[in-house]
Design a protein around this motif. Structure first.
Motif, PDB file in Angstrom:
ATOM      1  N   ASN A   1      35.353  63.848 -20.961  1.00 51.57           N
ATOM      2  CA  ASN A   1      35.511  63.488 -22.360  1.00 51.57           C
ATOM      3  C   ASN A   1      34.449  64.047 -23.299  1.00 51.57           C
ATOM      4  O   ASN A   1      34.221  63.487 -24.365  1.00 51.57           O
ATOM      5  N   SER A   2      33.791  65.116 -22.897  1.00 53.08           N
ATOM      6  CA  SER A   2      32.791  65.675 -23.797  1.00 53.08           C
ATOM      7  C   SER A   2      33.452  66.240 -25.053  1.00 53.08           C
ATOM      8  O   SER A   2      34.637  66.531 -25.076  1.00 53.08           O
ATOM      9  N   LYS A   3      32.592  66.395 -26.053  1.00 53.24           N
ATOM     10  CA  LYS A   3      33.109  66.843 -27.353  1.00 53.24           C
ATOM     11  C   LYS A   3      33.563  68.303 -27.269  1.00 53.24           C
ATOM     12  O   LYS A   3      32.848  69.160 -26.773  1.00 53.24           O
TER      13      LYS A   3
ATOM     14  N   MET B   1      28.357  81.851 -16.696  1.00 47.83           N
ATOM     15  CA  MET B   1      28.056  80.564 -17.329  1.00 47.83           C
ATOM     16  C   MET B   1      26.617  80.475 -17.820  1.00 47.83           C
ATOM     17  O   MET B   1      26.283  79.626 -18.628  1.00 47.83           O
ATOM     18  N   ASN B   2      25.764  81.369 -17.336  1.00 48.16           N
ATOM     19  CA  ASN B   2      24.386  81.402 -17.832  1.00 48.16           C
ATOM     20  C   ASN B   2      24.314  81.528 -19.342  1.00 48.16           C
ATOM     21  O   ASN B   2      23.412  81.009 -19.980  1.00 48.16           O
ATOM     22  N   LYS B   3      25.289  82.236 -19.881  1.00 49.81           N
ATOM     23  CA  LYS B   3      25.266  82.507 -21.311  1.00 49.81           C
ATOM     24  C   LYS B   3      25.474  81.254 -22.147  1.00 49.81           C
ATOM     25  O   LYS B   3      25.149  81.228 -23.316  1.00 49.81           O
ATOM     26  N   PHE B   4      26.079  80.234 -21.500  1.00 50.48           N
ATOM     27  CA  PHE B   4      26.418  79.035 -22.278  1.00 50.48           C
ATOM     28  C   PHE B   4      25.484  77.867 -21.978  1.00 50.48           C
ATOM     29  O   PHE B   4      25.714  76.754 -22.385  1.00 50.48           O
ATOM     30  N   ASN B   5      24.448  78.154 -21.196  1.00 49.38           N
ATOM     31  CA  ASN B   5      23.549  77.096 -20.790  1.00 49.38           C
ATOM     32  C   ASN B   5      22.258  77.143 -21.571  1.00 49.38           C
ATOM     33  O   ASN B   5      21.636  78.192 -21.674  1.00 49.38           O
ATOM     34  N   PHE B   6      21.853  76.010 -22.097  1.00 51.16           N
ATOM     35  CA  PHE B   6      20.623  75.999 -22.870  1.00 51.16           C
ATOM     36  C   PHE B   6      19.745  74.844 -22.465  1.00 51.16           C
ATOM     37  O   PHE B   6      20.226  73.766 -22.141  1.00 51.16           O
TER      38      PHE B   6
ATOM     39  N   HIS C   1      28.211  69.682 -24.047  1.00 46.67           N
ATOM     40  CA  HIS C   1      28.104  68.721 -22.959  1.00 46.67           C
ATOM     41  C   HIS C   1      26.648  68.604 -22.508  1.00 46.67           C
ATOM     42  O   HIS C   1      26.017  69.603 -22.185  1.00 46.67           O
ATOM     43  N   VAL C   2      26.122  67.381 -22.531  1.00 47.34           N
ATOM     44  CA  VAL C   2      24.747  67.170 -22.079  1.00 47.34           C
ATOM     45  C   VAL C   2      24.788  66.732 -20.620  1.00 47.34           C
ATOM     46  O   VAL C   2      25.508  65.808 -20.271  1.00 47.34           O
ATOM     47  N   PHE C   3      24.039  67.432 -19.782  1.00 42.37           N
ATOM     48  CA  PHE C   3      24.004  67.070 -18.370  1.00 42.37           C
ATOM     49  C   PHE C   3      23.155  65.835 -18.176  1.00 42.37           C
ATOM     50  O   PHE C   3      22.073  65.726 -18.732  1.00 42.37           O
ATOM     51  N   ARG C   4      23.671  64.920 -17.382  1.00 48.03           N
ATOM     52  CA  ARG C   4      22.879  63.740 -17.087  1.00 48.03           C
ATOM     53  C   ARG C   4      21.720  64.112 -16.183  1.00 48.03           C
ATOM     54  O   ARG C   4      21.830  64.994 -15.344  1.00 48.03           O
TER      55      ARG C   4
ATOM     56  N   VAL D   1      22.021  71.648 -21.698  1.00 46.69           N
ATOM     57  CA  VAL D   1      23.337  71.442 -22.302  1.00 46.69           C
ATOM     58  C   VAL D   1      24.225  72.646 -22.038  1.00 46.69           C
ATOM     59  O   VAL D   1      23.760  73.768 -21.851  1.00 46.69           O
ATOM     60  N   LEU D   2      25.508  72.351 -22.005  1.00 46.00           N
ATOM     61  CA  LEU D   2      26.514  73.408 -21.964  1.00 46.00           C
ATOM     62  C   LEU D   2      27.050  73.485 -23.376  1.00 46.00           C
ATOM     63  O   LEU D   2      27.536  72.492 -23.907  1.00 46.00           O
ATOM     64  N   ASN D   3      26.914  74.636 -24.006  1.00 48.27           N
ATOM     65  CA  ASN D   3      27.297  74.725 -25.412  1.00 48.27           C
ATOM     66  C   ASN D   3      28.068  76.006 -25.672  1.00 48.27           C
ATOM     67  O   ASN D   3      27.571  77.102 -25.442  1.00 48.27           O
ATOM     68  N   ILE D   4      29.293  75.864 -26.131  1.00 44.71           N
ATOM     69  CA  ILE D   4      30.099  77.028 -26.475  1.00 44.71           C
ATOM     70  C   ILE D   4      30.597  76.853 -27.899  1.00 44.71           C
ATOM     71  O   ILE D   4      31.273  75.870 -28.215  1.00 44.71           O
ATOM     72  N   ASN D   5      30.243  77.784 -28.745  1.00 48.45           N
ATOM     73  CA  ASN D   5      30.647  77.653 -30.146  1.00 48.45           C
ATOM     74  C   ASN D   5      32.081  78.098 -30.360  1.00 48.45           C
ATOM     75  O   ASN D   5      32.879  77.405 -30.964  1.00 48.45           O
TER      76      ASN D   5
END
Lengths: 194, 470, 229
Positions: free
Chosen positions: B317-319, B463-468, B273-276, B281-285
């Motif tokens: 609706n993020s991927k 949530m810090n762990k998933f923020n880039f 998810h890209v923050f506007r 981005v919020l990214n979880i593999n």
């Protein structure tokens, strides 16, 4: 209780104006099908009833309803509608304000009729089309269409139609007011916000 | 500075309940006063008496007794006259401003008082220097975070130049980091010689600033404490008084494992998810969470906690690819299986009675007996005929929880369920959540409340762990 | 639109308001096509000068498109649908200029300036305060609406049953609106909004040459347009 509008009343006017404008806006989306243009004021009257009846029960002071009601037409004017919109609004909302006062702001009967006149301001947007009819018939002829085919469309927009629209809207106002009274009783009085 | 004698108050002529009972209070210049007590104890009402919202704004109440502010009898003053001596900061940073431009808001008081532009410019520069908030000037307030809004509100109170600043639960919507910052700002105000009165549930950020503490119960000042007695208070005593922890608790369960290893598992893959407006981005593999656990979602405001939950629930609706036990679920299906109890629970009450409310969207596997059972469990059965909007905040919350359970949701999320709650209520909701959990349900809790998280959750997701950064 | 900015080429809100109203009065006269286009172009240039190039390009393109469309249909035989579309095109063209003026007003005026200029013409606070609140509440309203929509989705309340939907949506909307009325009023009252003294606003609006140019050019083009029709 003082009779002049205090800050809370004025804030209430502003907040409710947004809600009211939003209802009018949603209904006006129907206007993309111009056949519906004639029922827009009617539908706005029906759906706006709850909100305006609630407003009338919250702010029981002179001028409140008038200022509240004049905001949407004035915004419409500032955004490009003709002066006919605010003038129609002054007429109908003025009548509504007088009836509202006549009922000492609290009579349900008077408020119901007050609202039915109030909601007729919305017809201004159509009245402007009728008053300016000649102008765009001319424009259309300039564009090269036969008068015959234009008449097909503009025949609808005549004085009787225009009176009919106001009457229908007025009835819509009555319906809206009754719905509003029901909603007030069912929800907002119980929730303690009236 | 402030003197209150034999004050009694109730909000309504008809009611029996007194909001304030026989208050006698004297506050001198430059004192830092803390008002504390359970929810509904009257501390908030007392702040309203001091800034004279009572009786000037709440016109239907009955007020007895005398109030002197700066030797003036405030009962005979207008609200704007009292506001020239007392500035107020309120609980909700979202709603406590009148303007849309930050600079306007900051100077709103000075404008209203008729000060000239030169003076305002001077004040603005001074405020910028003290609070280091120049970067917030001439911005859209709606672009500010909750913490920044609260900072602006306090800076505005300072710019007003009033002697007294009164704060009603200013930290309730802030994360820990911002709460501590709030403490530092209050310290500055204290140093500058302001008289400060604060009603609060959280104490860790002000415990070193306090001069005096008043404990209220049922509208009465029960006793007065000095700073030393207050901060060295025994843990059992403070719990008995219904007070929250005085020191900031260290967060537990950060590295702990899921408690229940049920066979049912939620799997999140490739969440992106890209923050506007932000380069984040919020990214979880790949993340697996076992059902039957209460999972805390932790991190500073704006890190994407709600976004994370909304994606899981199918409201965003993020991927992402989400599956339960290997069966991949569309966002529509996920929405059917999940429920969020919102921070502002007013948004999710629709009907005219509690009974109908909790049955709306009820899962077909429950019958009316189950409804009664759930209502009784949540202690709202006696309210079943009332209009949900007429209930108290805590009761509304329980109605929403009942709806969540009866909708048959498997994933239930609580968004800041304890903001502004005293110890008793916090423990009540904690126990309630713990009693709801079973192997078929997964509960998420978004919260900044360390004490509550420590008491409730089995595992915390940072949530810090998933923020880039992008 | 919330940020106060002094731009050399930005007329004051009142000038823009005046132009919009003036144009709306003038649609009851016929204006020659060339001059109408000149007006659209003139306002578009002002959009561009105020870094709204996209808006400028859009307004010119749409106007040209409307013109082309209204001529292209000359060929059409007696066809209701085509006439119907044409009717729309003509109405849109008819109201285009005042709407463009209105859009220019909204796109390039900040709230502070609007409020200050209305105060300067001595509009009473019974009008100023509701207007300020409209600007203040609108963004909050949008946020709240989103939350309520989410909540309704979760409960499976859909528009399939419109009457029930409308009843349900109105409850949380109106309740949260009435809650915020108190908060906004209190925040204003505790900041002395009711103080009757004479007030000076921090942000100021001044009438400059650009106002004169903007208004007089619009009036001139419009009047010539009517005369030479």
């Amino acid at each position: 209780m003082s009779k002049s509008l205090n800050v809370k009343d004025l804030v209430t006017i502003g907040v409710f104006a947004i809600l009211y404008f939003f209802i009018a806006f949603i209904v006006a989306i129907l206007g993309v099908f111009p056949i519906f243009i004639f029922v827009i004021p009617f539908l706005t009257a029906v759906f706006g009833g709850t909100l305006v009846m609630l407003f009338m029960s919250k702010v029981n002071k002179p001028w409140a309803l008038f200022i509240f009601g004049m905001i949407p037409p004035c915004i419409m004017w500032a955004m490009g509608h003709t002066y006919i919109v605010p003038i129609t609004a002054i007429l109908f909302i003025g009548i509504a304000e007088l009836i509202f006062r006549k009922g000492k702001f609290t009579s349900l009967k008077y408020n119901t009729f007050s609202y039915s006149f109030f909601s007729c301001w919305g017809t201004g947007a159509i009245i402007q089309m009728i008053i300016l009819k000649e102008q765009y018939i001319k424009a259309q002829i300039q564009a090269g269409i036969s008068e015959e085919s234009i008449n097909q469309l503009v025949n609808l927009i005549t004085l009787p139609t225009f009176i009919l629209i106001i009457v229908i809207t007025w009835i819509g106002g009555l319906i809206g007011a009754f719905v509003g009274r029901k909603m007030l009783k069912k929800h907002f009085e119980k929730a303690g916000i009236v | 500075m402030i003197e209150i004698k034999k004050l009694n108050y109730k909000y309504n002529k008809q009611t029996e309940t007194q909001a304030l009972v026989n208050i006698n209070l004297e506050i001198s210049r430059k004192e830092f006063i803390l008002l504390c007590g359970r929810s509904g104890c009257g501390k908030s009402s007392l702040t309203k008496v001091i800034n004279s919202l009572i009786p000037n704004y709440y016109e239907n109440g009955v007020l007895e007794g005398e109030i002197y502010i700066d030797n003036k009898a405030s009962k005979s003053c207008n609200l704007y006259e009292v506001s020239q001596i007392v500035s107020s900061v309120f609980q909700n940073p979202k709603t406590q401003f009148f303007n849309t431009n930050t600079t306007n808001e900051l100077l709103f008081y000075l404008e209203n008082r008729g000060f000239n532009r030169a003076y305002m410019r001077e004040k603005l520069a001074e405020t910028a220097k003290i609070f280091k908030i120049e970067h917030l000037f001439n911005k859209n307030i709606f672009d500010l975070s909750g913490g920044e809004k609260q900072l602006l509100a306090i800076a505005g109170a300072y710019a007003s130049g009033t002697e007294i600043i009164i704060l009603d639960e200013p930290s309730s919507n802030l994360d820990v980091e911002k709460t501590i910052l709030l403490g530092q700002i209050l310290a500055k105000l204290k140093m500058l010689g302001k008289t400060i009165i604060i009603a609060e549930h959280r104490f860790y950020f002000i415990k070193n600033l306090i001069d005096k503490v008043y404990y209220l119960k049922n509208g009465e000042i029960l006793f007065e404490l000095s700073k030393e007695t207050f901060i060295t208070m025994d843990d059992d005593v403070r719990k008995n008084l219904g007070l929250r922890a005085i020191n900031l608790e260290r967060l537990k369960h950060l590295d702990s494992d899921f408690k229940t290893k049920s066979s049912k598992q939620l799997q999140i893959q490739n969440m992106y998810h890209v923050f506007r407006n932000e380069k984040k981005v919020l990214n979880i593999n790949n993340l697996k969470i076992n059902f039957g656990n209460i999972v805390g979602i932790y991190g500073v405001n704006g890190i994407g906690k709600s976004t994370f939950i909304k994606i899981i629930m199918g409201l965003n609706n993020s991927k992402v690819k989400i599956s339960i036990n290997g069966n991949s679920l569309s966002s529509k299906k996920r929405l059917k299986k999940s429920y969020i109890v919102m921070q502002d629970v007013n948004f999710q009450l629709f009907t005219h009675s509690v009974d109908i409310e909790v049955s709306l969207g009820k899962c077909s596997k429950y019958n009316s007996l189950d409804v009664i059972k759930v209502l009784k469990m949540l202690n709202i059965y006696h309210l079943r005929d009332k209009h949900p909007m007429s209930l108290s905040g805590g009761q509304k919350q329980r109605v929403a929880i009942a709806s969540a359970i009866l909708s048959g949701s498997e994933i239930i999320c609580f968004d800041e369920p304890t903001s502004g709650m005293d110890y008793d209520n916090m423990m009540r909701i904690s126990n309630l959540i713990k009693s709801t959990i079973n192997d078929n349900i997964l509960i998420f809790i978004i919260s900044h409340d360390h004490e509550f998280l420590n008491n409730t959750v089995d595992k915390i997701l940072d949530m810090n762990k998933f923020n880039f950064e992008l | 639109m919330n940020l106060y900015a002094k731009s050399k080429f930005n007329p004051t809100p009142l000038s823009k308001l005046f132009v919009t109203v003036f144009l709306s009065v003038c649609i009851s006269f016929n204006t020659s096509a060339l001059f109408s286009f000149a007006l659209v172009a003139f306002i578009s240039v002002f959009c561009m000068l105020n870094s709204k190039s996209k808006l400028a390009i859009k307004s010119i393109t749409i106007y040209l498109l409307l013109n082309i469309l209204s001529f292209d249909f000359i060929l059409s035989s007696y066809d209701f649908l085509k006439n119907y579309v044409l009717f729309l095109v003509i109405v849109a063209k008819f109201f285009y200029l005042p709407f463009l003026g209105g859009i220019f007003f909204v796109a390039t005026s900040d709230v502070s300036s609007i409020i200050v200029s209305l105060e300067k013409v001595k509009l009473p606070k019974t009008i100023i305060i509701p207007l300020s609140v409209i600007f203040r509440y609108f963004p909050t309203f949008k946020e709240d609406r989103k939350s309520i929509k989410d909540a309704m989705k979760m409960r499976g309340i859909t528009f399939k049953n419109p009457i029930r939907y409308l009843e349900y949506v109105s409850v949380p909307t109106i309740i949260s609106a009435t809650n915020i009325i108190d908060d906004i009023s209190i925040s204003a009252e505790t900041k002395c909004i009711s103080d009757p003294c004479k007030k000076e606003r921090f942000f100021d609006v001044k009438y400059t040459l650009i106002d004169f140019i903007f208004i007089s050019f619009v009036i001139l083009i419009q009047i010539f347009g009517i005369l030479y029709d």
